[in-house]
Every structure is written in structure tokens, then in C-alpha cells.
Design an enzyme around this catalytic site. Sequence first.
Site, PDB file in Angstrom:
ATOM      1  N   SER A  44      21.256  29.238  12.723  1.00  9.02           N
ATOM      2  CA  SER A  44      22.361  29.467  13.675  1.00  9.02           C
ATOM      3  C   SER A  44      23.713  29.251  13.016  1.00  9.02           C
ATOM      4  CB  SER A  44      22.231  28.509  14.864  1.00  9.02           C
ATOM      5  OG  SER A  44      21.014  28.701  15.529  1.00  9.02           O
ATOM      6  N   THR A  77      24.316  19.259  10.263  1.00  2.00           N
ATOM      7  CA  THR A  77      24.721  20.336   9.367  1.00  2.00           C
ATOM      8  C   THR A  77      26.165  19.999   9.083  1.00  2.00           C
ATOM      9  OG1 THR A  77      23.170  21.937  10.309  1.00  2.00           O
ATOM     10  CG2 THR A  77      25.164  22.866   9.407  1.00  2.00           C
ATOM     11  N   THR A  83      23.454  22.763   5.210  1.00  2.51           N
ATOM     12  CA  THR A  83      22.618  21.883   6.021  1.00  2.51           C
ATOM     13  C   THR A  83      21.402  21.352   5.276  1.00  2.51           C
ATOM     14  OG1 THR A  83      21.466  21.748   8.156  1.00  2.51           O
ATOM     15  CG2 THR A  83      21.203  23.783   6.935  1.00  2.51           C
ATOM     16  N   GLY A 138      25.861  21.723  14.287  1.00  2.62           N
ATOM     17  CA  GLY A 138      25.432  21.668  15.691  1.00  2.62           C
ATOM     18  C   GLY A 138      24.171  22.447  15.997  1.00  2.62           C
ATOM     19  N   ASN A 149      19.269  20.353   7.680  1.00  2.20           N
ATOM     20  CA  ASN A 149      18.682  20.539   9.012  1.00  2.20           C
ATOM     21  C   ASN A 149      18.839  19.252   9.821  1.00  2.20           C
ATOM     22  OD1 ASN A 149      17.672  21.936  11.111  1.00  2.20           O
ATOM     23  ND2 ASN A 149      15.535  21.715  10.550  1.00  2.20           N
ATOM     24  N   ARG A 174      20.300  30.308   1.784  1.00  4.56           N
ATOM     25  CA  ARG A 174      19.393  29.674   2.727  1.00  4.56           C
ATOM     26  C   ARG A 174      18.112  29.280   1.992  1.00  4.56           C
ATOM     27  NH1 ARG A 174      19.104  26.997   7.523  1.00  4.56           N
ATOM     28  NH2 ARG A 174      17.650  27.873   9.015  1.00  4.56           N
TER      29      ARG A 174
HETATM   30  N1  GLY Z   1      19.322  24.000  10.436  1.00  2.00           N
HETATM   31  C1  GLY Z   1      20.147  24.529  11.439  1.00  2.00           C
HETATM   32  C2  GLY Z   1      20.410  25.967  11.304  1.00  2.00           C
HETATM   33  O1  GLY Z   1      20.351  26.496  10.211  1.00  2.00           O
HETATM   34  O2  GLY Z   1      20.680  26.611  12.288  1.00  2.00           O
END
Ligand code: GLY
Length: 587
Positions: free
Chosen positions: A468, A396, A414, A489, A416, A119
Site C-alpha cells: 500500500s 513503515t 518498510t 501506515g 512491514n 520491494r
Molecule cells: N508493509 C506494508 C505495505 O507495504 O503496504
Amino acid sequence: MKHTNLFANHSVTFATLLLLGSWLVTCQPAPRSVAMQTTNSATPRKVGIVASQGMVSSAHPLATAVGVEILKQGGNATDAAIATFFALAVVYPRAGNIGGGGFAVCRQANGESTALDFREKAPQKASRDMYLDDKGNAQNHLSLAGHLAVGVPASVEGMVALHKKQGKLAWATLLAPAVELAAKGFALTQHEAKYLNQYSEEIIANNPKSIPQHLVKAEGWKEGDWVVHKDLAKTLRLIQEKGRAGFYEGETAALILKEIQRGKGILSQQDLDNYQAIWRTPLIGNYKKYKVITMPPPSSGGIILLQLFRATENYPLRKWGHNTAKTMHVMVEMERRVYADRSVYMGDPDFYKVPQTMLLNKNYIKSRMANINLTQKTPSQQIREGKVEQIESFETTHLSVVDKDRNAVAITTTLNGNYGCKVMVEGAGFFLNNEMDDFSIKVGVPNQFGLVGGEANAIAPNKRMLSSMTPTILADENNKLFMVVGTPGGSTIITSVYQTILNVIEHQMTMQEAVDAKKFHHQWLPDEVILEEKSFSEQLQKQLAAYGHTISYAPTLGRMDCVLVLPNGTLEGGADYTRGDNRAIGY
Ligand code: GLY
């Protein structure tokens, strides 16, 4: 040079692949699923692509084809996932990336499972109130677009870590197809042409006049247009040759920092030097006889999914039926409660002690669900207060891979928003993320997904923003691989994964039917049930309204890429080729 030889060895194969790819995209209609008579149903069933050896499912046919080719060359699921990942960065640049981040959940054939957190992080110079003006008002546009929205890019480090621990083929081999796709070009799909056109104004606004030819076209893009990503090919070659150093150091790093300085961003060389992916202990829970292996924080996805499954065991959803008002009502009531937990209790576990054990405790979940009324909704305000806003963007992407030994990899990655912060690194050919918007930029102020948050997800230097993304793998009661699942999503990822798994286990759908099935979503705030538009009957919507639900619509929900192991051991790939260009290919 080693990589050049490897590249040469494979060039015939990949050249063939390119030809196949352009044919796949421009000429061939989406694959028709097989209609099969199954033993337990009188009506023909829609079954996805079935294959005995291996399967790859991703958001783009060319990327899927790359992964399958790697499997055929003897690569394992990790190798194929890495090659697919880099191919997506070329052919699907609005979500596939090297400028973003993600999560991988893996299960080896021997049952061992791992979870990799790559991340993005807030840069060292980030601060809690960096998106507030001097009156304390949230400036959402700054966390959404432009150079200040950028979290430390994590994808390349993630793929390097994945390869180091689990890869089998040479790194250079895995990069070769992406380099070739970028250098020689490929045909735009109808969807990708549409998105480039739709976002061209924002892309132009956030980039210098020298904007690369493959991004904007005065007369507009159309299906079949051939695009070459020259700068990206050069960057990918550097990554191919030098691994991590090809991105976080030298020419690429210099171009990233020059780009960041052009827009007065805060990302620094120190941020790039310090970024590390983290191997985390996967979250493992159960739904009935199935073991669910999923992503821990900083994703909220795994905790919420397991909370939902724990709560769902108390309701006879199979008896109530798929997408009936009664089933949907109780699922929505569970969803609103667990998303309320998300807003308060979840954030980067390295900065905030996520009360994971408590959130997953059976008695806690039972008490949270105790006030579900089976005939009337509980208004979200009675569960917790907050402001509401409409969900906007969903970009994503996910890929699922299973190899011949039944190793499995699920990666969700992603930028984002579509094309991230819309800034392309000049000279390096890739978009940067706008992941900073996944932080709670001010308590109670919704992000682009309408999600609100507080202290747990406040901005701090080097902290990971809450996600998410929910890459998930299921095993059966014999500890054999059962399903690999995931989707893009934003906030709706978790509920789409939840529904897709239930569709197979409870509603006895094939993988393809589970992917195709119409989806719905509730996330506590805004207090509305979101339905895929034009997908649910008037009668059903009236029934939901009678429970007290407010209904709103999204054009689509979920764009799943999944693999199911069938009872005879073969694989069924389920890919969403109606909502997107997604494609499963097996061999
Ligand atoms: N950028 C969407 C997520 O990581 O939930």
C-alpha cells in the site's frame, strides 16, 4: 582508500551533526511551526518549516539533519534521500532498514519522472500454501514473526540502483553519516525508547541469548539513553566500501544465511544473488489542474489514489468542508469501493496481469461509484464478501526531499511490522522484514492490516507481495513541482496521502496543517470507519452513525513527511512531530 578520505573530509561536519543531533533529540522541544497571517485568512495559520534552497522531511531529526547536510555539500535530492535512508536504518530501526524494501518516486527539475520498485520478493523456495497447516488453516504467526516471514531484502539494491541512475556525490559520502551514527551512537528519543521497551519480549523471543546490548535493557530504555550499533556500523562500512556486494555477498550475506538457517528459514544465497530492483513507469493521473505522479503495482497505492481522485472530482468537498460528516461519508464510500477492487485485482504485475487501464478508466470509476448513496452507507457485504479483523500494526517510514534545483524524491520503505520479523541478523546488527505477511496467505484470511486478497496476491516463488506504500509527487498546471507526499501506515497509507493532498488543494491548508489534520480511514473490510481516537466530536460521530457507519478507533493515523512548494517558490516542510519524532529541516 577513497572512501576513508571522503569520510575524513567530512568527519568534522558529521561530528558536528552528531552533536547537533543529540541536542536536537534530547534537549530541544519539537519545532514550533510558524504562526503566520496569510492573505486569504483572518486567523493565523500554522506553517511548517520554510526554506528557500532545499528541504528534507523524515521520521527522525537525525536522519533529516543528515539529508540536509548532504544537500548543503552539493548533493542532489537523490543523494540526500539515500543518505537519509541509511541514517534511518540506524536511528529508526523499527522501520528504517537495510533488511526490508520499498519504493521511490522521483521527479527531476525538467519534469521527467521515474519510479523504482525495490520491494522484497518471496524466496525461491516459497510456495502458495507455506503458511497453512495440514488442515488448511492459516498460521498467521509464521508470516508475521520469525525467519519464515522474511522476503528477500531489497533496500540496499534499491539504494544502489537509485544512486547509479540519479546520484551525484560519491556513494561512500552518502553512507558516511550512517556509519558514524552507528559507530559513535546517538540518543534515543522518547518514542524510540518506548517502542524498544514495548517490543523487547518479542525481540528476546526471536533472537539468540547473545542479543546485542543496544536492543534490550533490563531496567528499560528511557529518552536520552545513548545507543551504539557496533555490528550495524561494520555492515554499513562494508556497504560503503563494496556497494551491493557489501550486503548480498561475502561476510554480510554469510551472516544473513547463518541467521536464516538458525531459524529454519528458506532464504538462500541464490535469492540474494538474483534480487534486482526494477525501474517501472510511474502512474500519472490528474486531480483537477494538478498532475499526480505515483507508484504503480506492486503497490496498490498509486491505482487506488488515482481512482479516489477521479471519483472525488464529482463532489464539491471544498463547499462541504473539511472533516464534516457529509465530506467524510462520501470519501468513505469511495474508499470502500476502491479497496474492494484492491483485494481482487491487484498483485505483482510480473506475475498477474493487473487490469490497470480498466481500473483507472473514467467510465469504470463512474459506474463503480454510481450507487453511492449520499444519505446512507452501502454495507461492504453488499459490495463484496469477506471476513473482518482489526488493524494492528502500522510500521513503515517515508521521507521527502526537494533540492535547490527542485528535483524531488519520495521514498517509502518498510520492514512491514515494527522491527520486521523481530529477528536481528546476529553479528550484522539489522532486523529482517516480515513482508511475506503482505501476501494473501489464504484467500479471505486477513493479513495484519485486516486486508484480504485472492489469486492476484497469492504467494509464488520470486513474486513481490502487494503493497500500500504510496510515495507521491504532484506538479501544477505549469508543470512545476507542487508537493511531495508520503507516510507509513500499512493499508491506511493510501487514505492518509489522499486526505493530506485534499487538505491542501481543497481545504486550503498549509502543508503543516494538512499533516496535523485529524485523519480517518475505510478499507472496505472490516466494514468500519476508523477515526483517530479523541479527535472527532461526539456530534460528528453521531452524524456518521446516522449514515449507517460503524465507527472504530486507531491511536493515530498517518505520520506524514511532506514538502510543499509555496507560490513564491520557497519550500514548506510539513512533518508529523505530534504523532511521531518526524522533522522537516530546510536551508
Ligand atoms: N508493509 C506494508 C505495505 O507495504 O503496504
